[in-house]
Structure formats: structure tokens, C-alpha cells
Design a protein around this motif. Structure first.
Motif, PDB file in Angstrom:
ATOM      1  N   THR A   1      53.736  -3.087  52.497  1.00 35.75           N
ATOM      2  CA  THR A   1      54.145  -2.991  53.900  1.00 35.75           C
ATOM      3  C   THR A   1      54.492  -1.555  54.275  1.00 35.75           C
ATOM      4  O   THR A   1      54.089  -1.058  55.343  1.00 35.75           O
ATOM      5  CB  THR A   1      55.350  -3.901  54.160  1.00 35.75           C
ATOM      6  OG1 THR A   1      55.019  -5.249  53.812  1.00 35.75           O
ATOM      7  CG2 THR A   1      55.775  -3.842  55.623  1.00 35.75           C
TER       8      THR A   1
ATOM      9  N   VAL B   1      58.604 -14.218  63.314  1.00 35.79           N
ATOM     10  CA  VAL B   1      57.657 -13.886  62.257  1.00 35.79           C
ATOM     11  C   VAL B   1      58.009 -14.589  60.943  1.00 35.79           C
ATOM     12  O   VAL B   1      59.179 -14.832  60.637  1.00 35.79           O
ATOM     13  CB  VAL B   1      57.601 -12.356  62.044  1.00 35.79           C
ATOM     14  CG1 VAL B   1      58.889 -11.842  61.389  1.00 35.79           C
ATOM     15  CG2 VAL B   1      56.391 -11.967  61.210  1.00 35.79           C
TER      16      VAL B   1
ATOM     17  N   TRP C   1      50.316 -13.460  56.815  1.00 38.83           N
ATOM     18  CA  TRP C   1      49.493 -12.606  57.668  1.00 38.83           C
ATOM     19  C   TRP C   1      50.225 -12.161  58.930  1.00 38.83           C
ATOM     20  O   TRP C   1      50.008 -11.038  59.419  1.00 38.83           O
ATOM     21  CB  TRP C   1      48.195 -13.325  58.046  1.00 38.83           C
ATOM     22  CG  TRP C   1      48.397 -14.470  58.996  1.00 38.83           C
ATOM     23  CD1 TRP C   1      48.588 -15.771  58.686  1.00 38.83           C
ATOM     24  CD2 TRP C   1      48.450 -14.384  60.432  1.00 38.83           C
ATOM     25  NE1 TRP C   1      48.754 -16.525  59.824  1.00 38.83           N
ATOM     26  CE2 TRP C   1      48.665 -15.691  60.915  1.00 38.83           C
ATOM     27  CE3 TRP C   1      48.326 -13.339  61.344  1.00 38.83           C
ATOM     28  CZ2 TRP C   1      48.770 -15.974  62.265  1.00 38.83           C
ATOM     29  CZ3 TRP C   1      48.437 -13.624  62.702  1.00 38.83           C
ATOM     30  CH2 TRP C   1      48.646 -14.930  63.147  1.00 38.83           C
ATOM     31  N   SER C   2      51.096 -13.021  59.473  1.00 35.20           N
ATOM     32  CA  SER C   2      51.799 -12.653  60.708  1.00 35.20           C
ATOM     33  C   SER C   2      52.738 -11.472  60.468  1.00 35.20           C
ATOM     34  O   SER C   2      52.911 -10.609  61.347  1.00 35.20           O
ATOM     35  CB  SER C   2      52.581 -13.847  61.259  1.00 35.20           C
ATOM     36  OG  SER C   2      53.587 -14.267  60.348  1.00 35.20           O
TER      37      SER C   2
ATOM     38  N   TYR D   1      52.304  -9.020  58.198  1.00 36.53           N
ATOM     39  CA  TYR D   1      51.499  -7.807  58.056  1.00 36.53           C
ATOM     40  C   TYR D   1      50.910  -7.377  59.406  1.00 36.53           C
ATOM     41  O   TYR D   1      50.756  -6.183  59.673  1.00 36.53           O
ATOM     42  CB  TYR D   1      50.393  -8.024  57.028  1.00 36.53           C
ATOM     43  CG  TYR D   1      50.904  -8.149  55.616  1.00 36.53           C
ATOM     44  CD1 TYR D   1      51.542  -7.081  54.993  1.00 36.53           C
ATOM     45  CD2 TYR D   1      50.770  -9.339  54.904  1.00 36.53           C
ATOM     46  CE1 TYR D   1      52.033  -7.186  53.700  1.00 36.53           C
ATOM     47  CE2 TYR D   1      51.254  -9.454  53.604  1.00 36.53           C
ATOM     48  CZ  TYR D   1      51.883  -8.380  53.002  1.00 36.53           C
ATOM     49  OH  TYR D   1      52.367  -8.484  51.741  1.00 36.53           O
ATOM     50  N   ALA D   2      50.573  -8.347  60.248  1.00 36.56           N
ATOM     51  CA  ALA D   2      50.074  -8.012  61.579  1.00 36.56           C
ATOM     52  C   ALA D   2      51.166  -7.331  62.402  1.00 36.56           C
ATOM     53  O   ALA D   2      50.914  -6.325  63.093  1.00 36.56           O
ATOM     54  CB  ALA D   2      49.588  -9.280  62.288  1.00 36.56           C
ATOM     55  N   LEU D   3      52.389  -7.861  62.304  1.00 35.66           N
ATOM     56  CA  LEU D   3      53.507  -7.253  63.025  1.00 35.66           C
ATOM     57  C   LEU D   3      53.798  -5.859  62.473  1.00 35.66           C
ATOM     58  O   LEU D   3      54.071  -4.924  63.242  1.00 35.66           O
ATOM     59  CB  LEU D   3      54.748  -8.140  62.913  1.00 35.66           C
ATOM     60  CG  LEU D   3      56.009  -7.642  63.643  1.00 35.66           C
ATOM     61  CD1 LEU D   3      55.742  -7.544  65.142  1.00 35.66           C
ATOM     62  CD2 LEU D   3      57.186  -8.582  63.366  1.00 35.66           C
TER      63      LEU D   3
ATOM     64  N   SER E   1      51.688  -3.828  61.230  1.00 35.73           N
ATOM     65  CA  SER E   1      50.640  -2.933  61.721  1.00 35.73           C
ATOM     66  C   SER E   1      50.964  -2.434  63.128  1.00 35.73           C
ATOM     67  O   SER E   1      50.782  -1.250  63.447  1.00 35.73           O
ATOM     68  CB  SER E   1      49.286  -3.639  61.717  1.00 35.73           C
ATOM     69  OG  SER E   1      48.914  -4.020  60.408  1.00 35.73           O
ATOM     70  N   VAL E   2      51.436  -3.336  63.980  1.00 30.88           N
ATOM     71  CA  VAL E   2      51.794  -2.943  65.350  1.00 30.88           C
ATOM     72  C   VAL E   2      52.994  -2.001  65.329  1.00 30.88           C
ATOM     73  O   VAL E   2      53.053  -1.029  66.095  1.00 30.88           O
ATOM     74  CB  VAL E   2      52.084  -4.189  66.207  1.00 30.88           C
ATOM     75  CG1 VAL E   2      52.495  -3.784  67.623  1.00 30.88           C
ATOM     76  CG2 VAL E   2      50.871  -5.104  66.258  1.00 30.88           C
TER      77      VAL E   2
END
Length: 481
Positions: free
Chosen positions: A311, A356, A360-361, A363-365, A367-368
Motif C-alpha cells: 500500500t 472501505v 480490492w476496495s 487498494y482502489a481507495l 490509489s485515489v
């Protein structure tokens, strides 16, 4: 025959070449040099090692166990947060005076070097952090953080000196990108040293995992001081005291006078005060999320150390993209509008953070967060450079206000986050959601700047400011043909 003073290079602010590739490239290398400290020490390897030292000192299996520190029993994790807060408060108290001294004496590079070496040497000395040296190592850690935070003030203040205004955004983005790349490279190297014994079963280079961890602190200090030689060599030489400046009263008194002069100038610049207020509020939320992200993943989502490291690496890599994307966006729609969009996205991050889950959610957060983290940090620095008086000889003093705003905001943000978490029974999701208030306030203050010609010419007390039409427009993009 010319005198020595006649042949000496003129390094006053007005005569520093703008956009010189050698100077600007060298300047970005300080980001490359010192960004390893917040990644390796503040965010990833050191906090894990700190927890292991707390367990060793208390002979327990919890890093939260109270430790005996100077006769006080303080939870181990809290002691680390208190140490960081203490370092930030020290810098918040001394940086306005020291930057004024640097401006008055014309010794900005010297002060940058002093804080760099304080931080790098202290960081390297963390190699000796063991249970038997726990107390003294806490103070060494504080000194390393003071060195890092102090050097950043002087480093940032070079941006308006060496770059033309239209390139502030892109150069600031380059600096942060260099920092992200350099810190990721060193972190990967340190992880290879630390994980080597674990994976192979035999020590790598004769080092156990514990020794390799401490060696990574030494390596961080060497990297920091070593690569800092590039900007030290390429940045303009210190100009010395300005012609006509007197030193009869001593540097300290003149430092206070210089600080008072800059303070009076800021009173004549309402847009500068508006931006600092906006920066104080939205950056309070940004920095708090950055400091607690690893803890949130550990305590709330129960991620293992491998997932946490992934992360952290993801945040750094995506941060490069964010810095460049929003730099381009600011060229099209203006700095304050681009910042407003970034702050709005942070508001959505707070809501998403409440819901969250691991997987995957998350890691998506992350990324943002990385995308907007790089954007906010880079654009805030370049926007402030566009607001302070052009070619001011007091750029370091002006950036001390920028730095104090950040450091005080971090301390308040962490206190608020911890207090809400404690009130809600240790549930950090409510704390993440509550941070949306900071972003809402920051967005409101930013919206007051949209469409304005942001730079106010500093005037002496009692004098009128220059007409608004005589100042550049950074709230909106430059018109195109």
C-alpha cells in the motif's frame, strides 16, 4: 584593477537566473535526497521496528504497552506520535525566526545544510536504537524529524527564486516526483536487506533481520546527506548580507526585526492570508490521513505487513502521476480551481474510507489517495510561490509561515483524529469520516480565491497596495490566443 567585491558574483534574488536547467535539476535532487526519511522512517520500516522495541523493553507482545520514559508511563504507539508532534512544534516555534535570520544574513543555503546534516546524522544514529538505548533513541528520532522538517522550509523557499512563475507548477511536480521515485528505490533496497534473512534462512551480508533493519536507518541517513550534495553544489551561492544592512545589533535582534517586517507585509496581503487559512484546513485533513493510513490498515482492516508495504509503495508511485496530472490541469483551469477539485475528491475519500473493507476496495481507495496526495502537496507549494511578493528577498521567512501552518495543522489533526477514535471506542472509521469537515472548510476558503488576481504587492504600513490589474492572475488560467 577591479576590487574583490566588484568581481564577486551577484546572487541577489533579482539576478539569480530563472529556469536554469542545471539549477532547477539540482534543486529537485533535494526532494530525491530527503524524501527517503518520511517514507522509510516515518511511514514504513521504523514504525514497525519501534513497535518491536516497545515489546522488547516491556517484555510483552503488544506495541501499545506503556513504557517507562523519563519516569512517565506512556503507551508505546502514543510515545512515537508525541515524539513527532514535539518535533513539529519545535520547528513551528523556531522556523520563523531562523528563516528571518537566513534572509537577513543572506545565508539560506547554509541554514538548509545545517538542518540537512542534523537530520541525516540523527537518522543514521538510529542504527544504535536498541532496548538498552531506548530513551536516548527517542530524542535522536526527534532530532532527525526536526532536521527533516527544518530543511524543507529553506528548500521550498528556493522555488520562487530559481523558476519563472509559469513553471512553478511543473517544477514543483518534478520535485515531488523525484522524491517519490528516490524514496521507493531506497525502500525496495531496504526491504531486500531485511527480508533476505527471512526468505533464505541465512543472514544476508552477515546481517540478521534486526541488524538489517537498523542498517536501513544508517543507509537512509547516508542517502539523504549524500544526494543532498547535488543541490548544495548547484544552487546559487549565498549572497551574504544585503548591501546597506547593519549588523551592529547582532543577528538575533535583526532576525526578529526581519520577521516583524515580513509579518507587517503579510497584513497588507489579504489573499495570502486567505490561502494560508485554506491550506491550514484542507492540509490538516490530508496530512492526518497520510499519517494514520498505515495504522488504519493495521488496526481496522487487519492487513498483514506485506499488504501494508504494498500500500505504501502504491501511494508513492501513484503520487507521481497525481503531481503531473494536476500540474497540467492547473495550466488549463488555474491553480485554485485545480486545488478545489483535488480537495473535493478528498471529501469523497473520507466517505469511502468509512465503508472501505480489506481487498480490492482498499487498494482502489489507496490509489485515489496517492493521486490526490501528490496533487495537493505539489500544487499547494507552487500556488503559494505565486502568491508571495515577486522576487522578495524574504522568501524563506514567507515559507516559514507556510510551514508553520502545515505543522500546527498536523498536530491538531492527529489530536482530533485520536480524540474522536477514543470517544467512539477505538473505531477509526468515524474519525476518517469526521475529517470531511476540514476539507469542506478548506474548499469554502479556496472558493473565495477563484477568479482573483492572487498576488498582492506587499506595501509598507499605511501605504496602498498596487492596483489589482498590475498583478498576475493565478486563480484562473492564462488566456491563450
Amino acid at each position: 584593477m577591479p576590487t574583490a567585491s566588484a568581481t564577486a558574483p551577484d546572487t541577489s534574488v533579482e539576478n539569480i537566473p530563472k529556469d536554469d536547467k542545471r539549477i532547477t535539476r539540482g534543486w529537485t535532487f533535494y526532494d530525491w535526497a530527503n524524501s527517503v526519511y518520511p517514507l522509510v522512517i516515518t511511514s514504513s520500516i521504523f514504525p514497525i521496528y519501534w513497535g518491536s522495541m516497545v515489546k522488547a523493553v516491556t517484555h510483552t507482545d503488544s506495541g501499545k504497552t506503556p513504557v517507562d520514559f523519563l519516569g512517565m508511563h506512556v503507551p508505546g504507539t502514543s510515545l512515537q506520535n508525541y515524539s513527532v508532534s514535539a518535533a513539529f512544534l519545535i520547528i513551528a516555534l523556531i522556523s520563523p525566526l531562523l528563516t528571518s535570520l537566513a534572509d537577513f544574513s543572506g545565508r539560506k543555503k547554509l541554514f538548509l545544510q545545517i538542518f540537512c546534516y542534523i537530520g541525516a546524522i540523527s537518522c543514521a544514529c538510529l542504527y544504535f536504537f536498541e532496548p538498552s538505548t531506548f530513551t536516548i533513541s527517542v530524542f535522536v528520532f526527534i532530532m532527525a524529524t526536526v532536521g527533516f522538517s527544518g530543511s524543507i522550509v529553506f528548500y521550498n523557499s528556493y522555488l520562487p527564486d530559481i523558476s519563472s512563475e509559469e513553471k512553478f507548477d511543473s517544477l514543483s511536480a518534478r520535485g515531488f516526483s523525484m522524491g517519490y521515485i528516490g524514496s521507493v528505490l531506497l525502500l525496495i533496497l531496504c526491504l531486500m536487506l531485511i527480508q533476505g534473512p527471512t526468505l533464505s534462512g541465512t543472514p544476508m551480508f552477515g546481517l540478521t533481520a534486526g541488524q538489517a533493519t537498523r542498517f536501513s536507518f544508517l543507509l537512509t541517513g547516508i542517502w539523504w546527506a549524500g544526494f543532498a550534495q547535488i543541490p548544495f553544489f548547484t544552487l546559487p551561492a549565498d549572497r551574504g548580507r544585503a548591501p546597506g544592512a547593519t549588523s551592529d545589533s547582532g543577528w538575533l535582534l535583526n532576525g526578529f526585526r526581519e520577521l516583524g517586517k515580513v509579518w507587517e507585509e503579510t497584513k497588507q496581503q489579504p489573499n495570502l492570508k486567505r490561502f494560508l487559512l485554506a491550506y491550514f484546513t484542507y492540509n490538516m485533513g490530508v496530512q492526518t490521513v497520510m499519517y494514520v493510513a498505515t495504522l488504519f490498515g493495521d488496526e481496522e482492516l487487519h492487513l498483514d505487513s506485506k499488504s501494508l508495504i504494498i500500500t505504501i509503495l502504491l501511494l508513492q508511485i501513484v503520487g507521481i502521476l497525481g503531481a503531473y496530472l494536476f500540474s497540467k490541469l492547473s495550466e488549463r483551469i488555474g491553480n485554485t480551481r485545480a486545488l478545489s477539485w483535488a480537495v473535493f475528491i478528498w471529501m469523497l475519500i473520507c466517505v469511502a474510507g468509512y465503508f472501505v473493507q480489506a481487498g480490492w476496495s482498499f487498494y482502489a481507495l489507496a490509489s485515489v489517495i496517492g493521486l490526490t496526495m501528490g496533487a495537493v502537496q505539489s500544487l499547494s507549494r507552487s500556488t503559494y510561490s505565486k502568491i508571495i511578493p515577486e522576487n522578495t528577498p524574504n522568501s524563506a521567512a514567507y515559507f516559514s509561515f507556510f510551514d508553520v501552518t502545515e505543522k500546527v495543522g498536523i498536530v491538531i489533526g492527529l489530536v482530533v483524529f485520536g480524540g474522536i477514535s477514543q470517544l467512539m471506542g477505538g473505531n477509526m472509521r468515524y474519525s476518517i469520516l469526521a475529517l470531511i469537515v476540514f476539507f469542506i472548510l478548506g474548499l469554502i476558503f479556496l472558493l473565495q480565491l477563484r477568479g482573483r488576481k492572487l498576488r498582492d504587492d506587499a506595501a509598507a504600513p499605511g501605504q496602498d497596495l498596487a492596483p489589482p490589474l498590475a498583478t498576475p492572475n493565478v486563480g484562473m488560467p492564462t488566456s491563450t490566443k
